[in-house]
Design a protein around this motif. Structure first.
Motif, PDB file in Angstrom:
ATOM      1  N   LEU A   1      16.954  18.613  44.313  1.00  0.00           N
ATOM      2  CA  LEU A   1      16.833  20.022  43.673  1.00  0.00           C
ATOM      3  C   LEU A   1      16.625  19.597  42.175  1.00  0.00           C
ATOM      4  O   LEU A   1      15.774  20.339  41.628  1.00  0.00           O
ATOM      5  CB  LEU A   1      18.408  20.045  43.739  1.00  0.00           C
ATOM      6  CG  LEU A   1      18.815  21.381  42.853  1.00  0.00           C
ATOM      7  CD1 LEU A   1      17.968  22.858  43.333  1.00  0.00           C
ATOM      8  CD2 LEU A   1      20.325  22.036  42.958  1.00  0.00           C
ATOM      9  N   SER A   2      16.728  18.231  41.804  1.00  0.00           N
ATOM     10  CA  SER A   2      16.558  17.914  40.256  1.00  0.00           C
ATOM     11  C   SER A   2      14.979  17.884  40.158  1.00  0.00           C
ATOM     12  O   SER A   2      14.254  18.187  39.310  1.00  0.00           O
ATOM     13  CB  SER A   2      17.036  16.718  40.020  1.00  0.00           C
ATOM     14  OG  SER A   2      18.640  16.783  39.813  1.00  0.00           O
ATOM     15  N   LEU A   3      14.403  17.036  41.248  1.00  0.00           N
ATOM     16  CA  LEU A   3      12.909  17.010  41.273  1.00  0.00           C
ATOM     17  C   LEU A   3      12.190  18.410  41.414  1.00  0.00           C
ATOM     18  O   LEU A   3      11.257  18.618  40.761  1.00  0.00           O
ATOM     19  CB  LEU A   3      12.563  16.006  42.298  1.00  0.00           C
ATOM     20  CG  LEU A   3      13.104  14.624  42.308  1.00  0.00           C
ATOM     21  CD1 LEU A   3      12.960  13.955  43.355  1.00  0.00           C
ATOM     22  CD2 LEU A   3      12.554  13.884  41.033  1.00  0.00           C
ATOM     23  N   ILE A   4      12.700  19.268  42.294  1.00  0.00           N
ATOM     24  CA  ILE A   4      12.123  20.601  42.513  1.00  0.00           C
ATOM     25  C   ILE A   4      12.288  21.164  41.334  1.00  0.00           C
ATOM     26  O   ILE A   4      11.078  21.781  41.002  1.00  0.00           O
ATOM     27  CB  ILE A   4      12.869  21.327  43.739  1.00  0.00           C
ATOM     28  CG1 ILE A   4      12.635  20.600  45.042  1.00  0.00           C
ATOM     29  CG2 ILE A   4      12.352  22.724  43.794  1.00  0.00           C
ATOM     30  CD1 ILE A   4      13.277  21.175  46.046  1.00  0.00           C
ATOM     31  N   LEU A   5      13.008  21.464  40.387  1.00  0.00           N
ATOM     32  CA  LEU A   5      13.360  22.008  39.116  1.00  0.00           C
ATOM     33  C   LEU A   5      12.288  21.314  38.210  1.00  0.00           C
ATOM     34  O   LEU A   5      11.664  22.204  37.505  1.00  0.00           O
ATOM     35  CB  LEU A   5      14.931  21.986  38.563  1.00  0.00           C
ATOM     36  CG  LEU A   5      15.972  22.663  39.203  1.00  0.00           C
ATOM     37  CD1 LEU A   5      17.245  22.077  38.578  1.00  0.00           C
ATOM     38  CD2 LEU A   5      15.726  23.982  39.083  1.00  0.00           C
ATOM     39  N   GLY A   6      12.142  20.177  38.395  1.00  0.00           N
ATOM     40  CA  GLY A   6      11.224  19.440  37.280  1.00  0.00           C
ATOM     41  C   GLY A   6       9.772  19.895  37.698  1.00  0.00           C
ATOM     42  O   GLY A   6       8.920  20.332  36.789  1.00  0.00           O
TER      43      GLY A   6
END
Length: 497
Positions: free
Chosen positions: A20-25
């Motif tokens: 999820l953190s990577l997708i936001l970035g």
């Protein structure tokens, strides 16, 4: 990294939260390339500097393309986590400053800073996913990640319009701050990476030469035919610098202990062809997203909402195809699915070659959807197959090289197809004997819906007719590059994933 280290990393890392953190970035960095489009009139109105407005887009793209390969290599040397965190922090700094920019020149400088950070975000995010998930899992996960780029390209302009109308253009940049902070928190606290600490030699000479080569050709593509003629002294000088820098770069990479771009990955036939396809399909994508709204609004006379629908169709087709491809990849292999994606690009290209005002926006939407399907299938198969064909220590630079080629395709495509549009429209105006009264600038007024009161009805009709013909030539170019993409895919070596 041995198997035990990989298993240890999987036990420690909270993969759903990291994903999820990577997708936001990734979303944050991807949308910044398009969200500025609808805010630029207000930005120019506040800051002035209309002659520099194109650099607001170009500065971000230039630095993103320049740094993406370098970050990929650094991630292989020092680990994914520190490079990704560095990129997000730099990107957020540029975003914060851009919202406070008091002049157009400073805004362009802050866009350079944004691009400098963004070069680390998307490729490293894809590489981390390649590390954390098995081949079977990665085929499914990459389908979601690869759709982020396509969705952001469509959502960006609409979201920028909302910010401008109800808030302030600064929020086009400040919206990144909460997304980036959440991405940082998830990466810092939930992603744990095990590395062998060793001294590395960074290829500084190669980095500098690559920077000089790419920046030279990008400036030529941005300025050539617009500010400078193609045969002017500055253009010729920059082309010479590009050629010399590339020759010196290749020589440097051959002798470097730890080259910034290992030439060995280009000896891998799969990677070499996949990268070339990303270049040509990037031209197809930019041709669709940049020029379709103009056709629907000006030539067909439809609203901006309808024009947005035709592009939204692509953002629907992309993630659907990515998800389905991820699930089918293990069963059918990447060659079969990539070929189907290539045919989808060609079929979508045919829709746009045959596009005319009478066919209406539904026809354009169908063509857009089919091209989205093709892009979704191609991007997913290539990322997974490339990461599966190299060792861990080359995965970062291999992933980055694939994304770099798509970005270069978009940059080249924007310049090349824009040149076709301008030259065809200019030729049409002169053939009609209206060169003394109308110019390409007149068409810009028509596209921007400003200055219509100064144009007579016959002049507006003439411009629409000229724009229709010019855009037809643009879509012929899109179709040709779709065919080239398919031909390249057909010669990819056939292996099971």
């Amino acid at each position: 990294m041995n198997q035990a280290m990989q298993e240890g990393e999987k036990r420690q890392t909270n993969r759903p939260l990291v994903l999820l953190s990577l997708i936001l970035g990734m979303f944050m960095a991807a949308i910044e390339g398009t969200i500025v489009a609808t805010a630029i009139p207000d930005i120019v109105g506040d800051l002035g500097g209309f002659s520099l407005y194109s650099w607001v887009f170009s500065a971000y793209l230039l630095m993103n393309a320049l740094t993406i390969l370098i970050y990929g290599k650094l991630a292989d040397l020092f680990g994914r986590k520190p490079i990704f965190i560095f990129g997000v922090i730099v990107f957020l700094l540029g975003s914060l400053l851009a919202g406070f920019a008091p002049s157009m020149k400073l805004l362009i400088l802050f866009r350079f800073i944004q691009g400098f950070g963004a070069g680390a975000v998307q490729p490293i995010a894809l590489t981390i996913v390649g590390d954390l998930y098995t081949m079977e899992e990665r085929a499914k996960i990459q389908g979601y990640l690869s759709s982020v780029w396509g969705i952001s390209a469509v959502i960006g302009p609409a979201l920028g319009g909302v910010f401008v109308e109800y808030l302030d253009w600064a929020w086009v940049f400040w919206m990144n701050i909460p997304l980036g902070i959440l991405s940082l928190i998830g990466t810092i606290f939930f992603f744990h990476e095990n590395l062998n600490q060793a001294k590395h030699k960074i290829d500084y000479k190669g980095s500098i030469l690559l920077f000089i080569a790419i920046s030279s050709v990008m400036v030529v593509l941005i300025q050539g035919g617009v500010v400078w003629s193609w045969l002017s002294a500055p253009t010729i000088l920059l082309v010479i610098i590009f050629i010399l820098a590339m020759i010196l770069f290749i020589l440097q990479e051959r002798k470097a202990v730890e080259p910034i771009v290992p030439l060995s990955i280009w000896k891998n036939r799969l990677i070499a062809i996949a990268n070339c396809v990303n270049l040509t399909s990037g031209i197809v994508l930019i041709g669709l997203s940049s020029f379709l709204p103009a056709f629907v609004q000006v030539v067909m006379g439809k609203s901006a909402v309808v024009a947005g629908f035709t592009l939204t169709a692509m953002s629907i087709g992309w993630p659907i195809a990515s998800t389905v491809t991820g699930k089918l990849l293990i069963k059918y292999g990447y060659k079969t699915l990539a070929v189907i994606g290539g045919y989808a690009l060609v079929i979508g290209g045919v829709f746009f070659v045959l596009l005319d005002p009478a066919k209406g926006p539904l026809w354009a939407g169908i063509g857009s959807f089919i091209i989205g399907v093709g892009m979704g299938m191609i991007s997913t198969t290539f990322i997974v197959s490339i990461q599966n064909s190299v060792k861990w220590e080359l995965r970062g630079v291999a992933t980055a090289s694939n994304m770099f080629m798509r970005m270069m395709g978009s940059a080249v495509g924007a310049a090349f197809l824009g040149g076709i549009l301008n030259s065809e429209l200019k030729s049409f105006i002169h053939k009609k004997g209206a060169g003394e009264h109308l110019s390409i600038d007149s068409a810009n007024q028509l596209l921007g819906q400003s200055g219509d009161a100064n144009l007579s009805a016959p002049a507006m009709n003439l411009l629409r007719e000229g724009l229709t013909g010019a855009l037809h030539h643009v879509y012929m170019g899109v179709f040709i590059f779709a065919v080239i993409s398919l031909l390249l895919i057909l010669i990819i070596p056939k292996k099971r994933a």
